[in-house]
Design a protein around this motif. Structure first.
Motif, PDB file in Angstrom:
ATOM      1  N   GLY A 274       0.834  -1.192   0.000  1.00 43.39           N
ATOM      2  CA  GLY A 274       0.000   0.000   0.000  1.00 43.39           C
ATOM      3  C   GLY A 274       0.864   1.236   0.000  1.00 43.39           C
ATOM      4  O   GLY A 274       2.033   1.195   0.400  1.00 43.39           O
ATOM      5  N   THR A 275       0.302   2.358  -0.433  1.00 41.61           N
ATOM      6  CA  THR A 275       1.051   3.612  -0.491  1.00 41.61           C
ATOM      7  C   THR A 275       0.569   4.619   0.542  1.00 41.61           C
ATOM      8  O   THR A 275       1.138   5.704   0.650  1.00 41.61           O
ATOM      9  N   ALA A 276      -0.467   4.285   1.296  1.00 42.23           N
ATOM     10  CA  ALA A 276      -0.996   5.175   2.330  1.00 42.23           C
ATOM     11  C   ALA A 276      -1.010   4.423   3.654  1.00 42.23           C
ATOM     12  O   ALA A 276      -1.144   3.200   3.681  1.00 42.23           O
ATOM     13  N   PRO A 277      -0.875   5.133   4.785  1.00 45.15           N
ATOM     14  CA  PRO A 277      -0.809   4.454   6.091  1.00 45.15           C
ATOM     15  C   PRO A 277      -2.121   3.789   6.468  1.00 45.15           C
ATOM     16  O   PRO A 277      -3.176   4.431   6.491  1.00 45.15           O
ATOM     17  N   VAL A 278      -2.060   2.502   6.776  1.00 49.79           N
ATOM     18  CA  VAL A 278      -3.268   1.749   7.103  1.00 49.79           C
ATOM     19  C   VAL A 278      -3.893   2.235   8.406  1.00 49.79           C
ATOM     20  O   VAL A 278      -5.076   1.994   8.668  1.00 49.79           O
ATOM     21  N   GLU A 279      -3.108   2.952   9.226  1.00 50.96           N
ATOM     22  CA  GLU A 279      -3.649   3.510  10.463  1.00 50.96           C
ATOM     23  C   GLU A 279      -4.802   4.472  10.192  1.00 50.96           C
ATOM     24  O   GLU A 279      -5.707   4.622  11.017  1.00 50.96           O
ATOM     25  N   GLU A 280      -4.778   5.125   9.039  1.00 50.81           N
ATOM     26  CA  GLU A 280      -5.887   6.017   8.677  1.00 50.81           C
ATOM     27  C   GLU A 280      -7.183   5.231   8.517  1.00 50.81           C
ATOM     28  O   GLU A 280      -8.257   5.696   8.921  1.00 50.81           O
ATOM     29  N   LEU A 281      -7.099   4.053   7.923  1.00 53.51           N
ATOM     30  CA  LEU A 281      -8.285   3.203   7.794  1.00 53.51           C
ATOM     31  C   LEU A 281      -8.816   2.816   9.170  1.00 53.51           C
ATOM     32  O   LEU A 281     -10.025   2.831   9.408  1.00 53.51           O
ATOM     33  N   CYS A 282      -7.912   2.460  10.057  1.00 50.40           N
ATOM     34  CA  CYS A 282      -8.323   2.038  11.395  1.00 50.40           C
ATOM     35  C   CYS A 282      -9.064   3.154  12.127  1.00 50.40           C
ATOM     36  O   CYS A 282     -10.078   2.907  12.794  1.00 50.40           O
ATOM     37  N   ARG A 283      -8.584   4.380  11.996  1.00 51.12           N
ATOM     38  CA  ARG A 283      -9.251   5.503  12.652  1.00 51.12           C
ATOM     39  C   ARG A 283     -10.665   5.704  12.114  1.00 51.12           C
ATOM     40  O   ARG A 283     -11.604   5.997  12.857  1.00 51.12           O
ATOM     41  N   LEU A 284     -10.833   5.525  10.814  1.00 52.47           N
ATOM     42  CA  LEU A 284     -12.150   5.699  10.204  1.00 52.47           C
ATOM     43  C   LEU A 284     -13.110   4.570  10.578  1.00 52.47           C
ATOM     44  O   LEU A 284     -14.329   4.763  10.621  1.00 52.47           O
ATOM     45  N   LEU A 285     -12.571   3.396  10.860  1.00 55.20           N
ATOM     46  CA  LEU A 285     -13.413   2.251  11.205  1.00 55.20           C
ATOM     47  C   LEU A 285     -13.874   2.284  12.660  1.00 55.20           C
ATOM     48  O   LEU A 285     -14.917   1.717  12.992  1.00 55.20           O
ATOM     49  N   CYS A 286     -13.125   2.950  13.520  1.00 58.29           N
ATOM     50  CA  CYS A 286     -13.490   2.990  14.934  1.00 58.29           C
ATOM     51  C   CYS A 286     -14.825   3.717  15.121  1.00 58.29           C
ATOM     52  O   CYS A 286     -15.048   4.791  14.561  1.00 58.29           O
ATOM     53  N   GLY A 287     -15.733   3.093  15.866  1.00 54.43           N
ATOM     54  CA  GLY A 287     -17.046   3.673  16.111  1.00 54.43           C
ATOM     55  C   GLY A 287     -18.032   3.480  14.989  1.00 54.43           C
ATOM     56  O   GLY A 287     -19.118   4.086  14.997  1.00 54.43           O
ATOM     57  N   ALA A 288     -17.708   2.616  14.021  1.00 53.57           N
ATOM     58  CA  ALA A 288     -18.554   2.467  12.839  1.00 53.57           C
ATOM     59  C   ALA A 288     -19.278   1.125  12.809  1.00 53.57           C
ATOM     60  O   ALA A 288     -18.716   0.091  13.166  1.00 53.57           O
ATOM     61  N   THR A 289     -20.528   1.152  12.378  1.00 53.01           N
ATOM     62  CA  THR A 289     -21.241  -0.055  11.979  1.00 53.01           C
ATOM     63  C   THR A 289     -20.869  -0.343  10.529  1.00 53.01           C
ATOM     64  O   THR A 289     -20.143   0.430   9.896  1.00 53.01           O
ATOM     65  N   ARG A 290     -21.384  -1.436   9.998  1.00 52.17           N
ATOM     66  CA  ARG A 290     -21.087  -1.755   8.599  1.00 52.17           C
ATOM     67  C   ARG A 290     -21.534  -0.625   7.677  1.00 52.17           C
ATOM     68  O   ARG A 290     -20.788  -0.214   6.781  1.00 52.17           O
ATOM     69  N   GLU A 291     -22.740  -0.107   7.886  1.00 55.70           N
ATOM     70  CA  GLU A 291     -23.270   0.948   7.015  1.00 55.70           C
ATOM     71  C   GLU A 291     -22.449   2.226   7.138  1.00 55.70           C
ATOM     72  O   GLU A 291     -22.145   2.890   6.140  1.00 55.70           O
ATOM     73  N   VAL A 292     -22.095   2.584   8.371  1.00 58.37           N
ATOM     74  CA  VAL A 292     -21.289   3.787   8.584  1.00 58.37           C
ATOM     75  C   VAL A 292     -19.904   3.620   7.974  1.00 58.37           C
ATOM     76  O   VAL A 292     -19.375   4.536   7.323  1.00 58.37           O
ATOM     77  N   ALA A 293     -19.301   2.451   8.155  1.00 54.43           N
ATOM     78  CA  ALA A 293     -17.980   2.186   7.581  1.00 54.43           C
ATOM     79  C   ALA A 293     -18.025   2.283   6.061  1.00 54.43           C
ATOM     80  O   ALA A 293     -17.125   2.863   5.436  1.00 54.43           O
ATOM     81  N   ALA A 294     -19.076   1.731   5.446  1.00 53.84           N
ATOM     82  CA  ALA A 294     -19.202   1.791   3.991  1.00 53.84           C
ATOM     83  C   ALA A 294     -19.273   3.235   3.508  1.00 53.84           C
ATOM     84  O   ALA A 294     -18.640   3.605   2.510  1.00 53.84           O
ATOM     85  N   ALA A 295     -20.026   4.062   4.236  1.00 54.42           N
ATOM     86  CA  ALA A 295     -20.162   5.465   3.848  1.00 54.42           C
ATOM     87  C   ALA A 295     -18.852   6.229   4.028  1.00 54.42           C
ATOM     88  O   ALA A 295     -18.485   7.059   3.194  1.00 54.42           O
TER      89      ALA A 295
END
Length: 321
Positions: A274-295
């Motif tokens: 990957g070319t971007a830090p995966v930690e950014e994905l983790c921050r976006l996933l925290c506090g998310a349901t499947r629908e929220v994560a998809a959005a």
């Protein structure tokens, strides 16, 4: 193209010089270097899972972490490492064929019929002689790889703890059964120095001086630090759920704490690129349901974080099919 030979065998220093040039050099660079008895893991890997640390410590083998993705590799003085640093040649910068091509050509000229296979390996007679990895940022790409010339394959197979599913996918039973050395196939190349000379001769370039900068010292100190090498200590015990899955592009391990259908905490590692830090994905996933994560993730170039993964695959691994 500029040519550079590193003479230190300190992995922390060598990786620091490489990263410094990636950050600052404006010209295309081809560099050759060696590390003495070191296991080098990818930027997203958990050493407690990927390595036999008891064996490594008993043998006095060093552990290093690089800034590129991919899997763990073993270096010793029977191995030669090569690095290309250049402007990115594609939209994502992930292009193994372009950077492996001159190495393949050089080795074939010397008598070894190697070929690029899978996502990032060079094979000789069906066995691996080189693993490659890449990192891209700011319009530049760093591509580096190993060349097993006369490495101790017994130590290599003991130090690495590969994913059993990965071995099954390659139809082999162990690490040692899928790797080989170049030396028997290069009768005119008598040692690693001769291989280094031949590789430099195959490149059209001029020599550059070894860079000297305090930033290199700082990077070398970071590379040797426990914080850099072992940030995922006891990772598996910190999370209630661990979901590991092998894809054609690599293994993705997702450690989770869930509260009902909501992600409370998440950590992602593996041997993917990957070319971007995966930690950014983790921050976006925290506090998310499947629908929220998809959005949240839909507008992102997910391929930049985990190269080859789709949003549906990621959501399926986290939340279930």
């Amino acid at each position: 193209m500029k040519l550079l030979r590193l003479h230190t065998t300190d992995p922390y220093r060598n990786l620091a010089v490489e990263e410094y040039l990636f950050r600052h050099a404006t010209e295309e660079i081809f560099m050759l270097w060696q590390n003495d008895r070191t296991v080098v893991i990818g930027k997203n890997q958990n050493p407690y899972v990927e390595l036999d640390l008891d064996f490594i410590r008993a043998e006095g083998i060093r552990v290093a972490r690089r800034i590129t993705g991919g899997g763990a590799v073993y270096h010793d003085m029977g191995n030669v490492n090569f690095t290309f640093i250049s402007p990115a040649q594609g939209a994502s910068g992930i292009d193994f064929a372009a950077y492996c091509a001159p190495i393949v050509t050089a080795l074939r000229t010397l008598g070894a019929t190697v070929e690029l296979s899978g996502r990032n390996d060079l094979l000789l007679a069906g066995k691996k002689v080189s693993g490659n990895a890449q990192h891209a940022s700011g319009g530049r790409v760093l591509h580096h790889g190993t060349l097993l010339y006369d490495s101790d394959l017994t130590v290599l197979s003991r130090a690495l703890r590969p994913d059993e599913e990965k071995l099954r996918a390659k139809a082999v039973r162990s690490v040692s059964s899928r790797v080989t050395n170049l030396r028997p196939h290069l009768p005119e190349v008598t040692n690693t120095e001769a291989l280094i000379d031949a590789l430099f001769a195959a490149m059209d370039g001029e020599w550059m001086p070894l860079p000297q900068d305090a930033e290199i010292d700082a990077l070398a100190a970071r590379n040797a630090s426990q914080e850099w090498l072992f940030p995922a200590r006891e990772l598996l015990s910190r999370y209630a759920i661990t979901r590991r899955k092998r894809y054609p592009f690599g293994t993705v391990v997702i450690a989770l704490d869930m509260e009902g259908e909501t992600v409370r905490e998440v950590h992602i590692d593996g041997d993917f690129f990957g070319t971007a830090p995966v930690e950014e994905l983790c921050r976006l996933l925290c506090g998310a349901t499947r629908e929220v994560a998809a959005a949240r993730l839909a507008p992102l170039p997910l391929d930049a974080y985990i190269h080859g993964m789709t949003l549906e695959e990621l959501l399926g691994q986290i939340f279930g099919a």
